[in-house]
Design an enzyme around this catalytic site. Sequence first.
Site, PDB file in Angstrom:
ATOM      1  CB  SER A  89      -0.934   0.018   1.217  1.00  0.00           C
ATOM      2  OG  SER A  89      -0.204   0.141   2.417  1.00  0.00           O
ATOM      3  CE  LYS A 162      -2.768   2.213   4.928  1.00  0.00           C
ATOM      4  NZ  LYS A 162      -2.675   1.317   3.748  1.00  0.00           N
TER       5      LYS A 162
END
Length: 265
Positions: A89, A162
């Site tokens: 991701s 993230k």
Amino acid sequence: MAVNLPDTHGGDAGAGTAAPGAPVGGRAEARRARRAAEGRRSRPSKNGRPGRRPRPWWIEIPAMAAVGLVVALLIKTCLFQVFTIPSGSMENTLRIGDRVGVNKFAPLTGWKPEPGQPVVFKDPGGWLPPQPTDGNPLTDALGSALSFVGLVPPKDDNYLVKRVIATGGQIVQCSGSTLTVDGAKVDEPYLHPGDDSCAGLDFGPVTVPQGHVWVEGDHRSDSADSRYHQRGPGGGAVPVDNVVGPVSAVVWPLGHLDWFGWVGR
């Protein structure tokens, strides 16, 4: 009349007359030997302190191991902790299997997450499925102990990485291929090749709650991030209290070593 005088030339002064059959100077020699022995016992070592006998290895090795564990625990608690990247991701900034060093000292000095910084945070709830175990109590216990002192990544692995897009009070929105924060377009050179900022998922405008951050992955089309959890706690935003710290470096593998700065980039 002749007078016999004591012999003053044999032995030490004050030694007196030697006993019949004793070697000449025997008492003096004994005294010198005692003084020499005492000198050896009290002789200082090279650092000026009295010499000490070395400890046996079965004491030295456990003591050194205990000191090493304490140092590792202090580093993990106050300085840096290592985490493993489990998914794509954050590609290509962070790749599957990378081990990253997270700066845990920054939050202790007043650091707060800022837009553009990659951060590691604890799952705020529902972002990750339950993590499986290998079913072996011995290896589970060993893994938990090593992760506790920071020698291996956390055993439960309920942490995510993230990039911060917006912070508390800011308004974030994505439409078409344009991401804006407070109405200003966000330039994202770190995006995975072939992705755009929205990756086919328009949303917003969303006002990020105070004390929270809005986070998204660099591989926007392969990241279940804040965009996908808007019905969850915080409307998809992550509490700042859940943030472990900024990612400062890739420390493994050697072919992907990278430094992102003290508080990321």
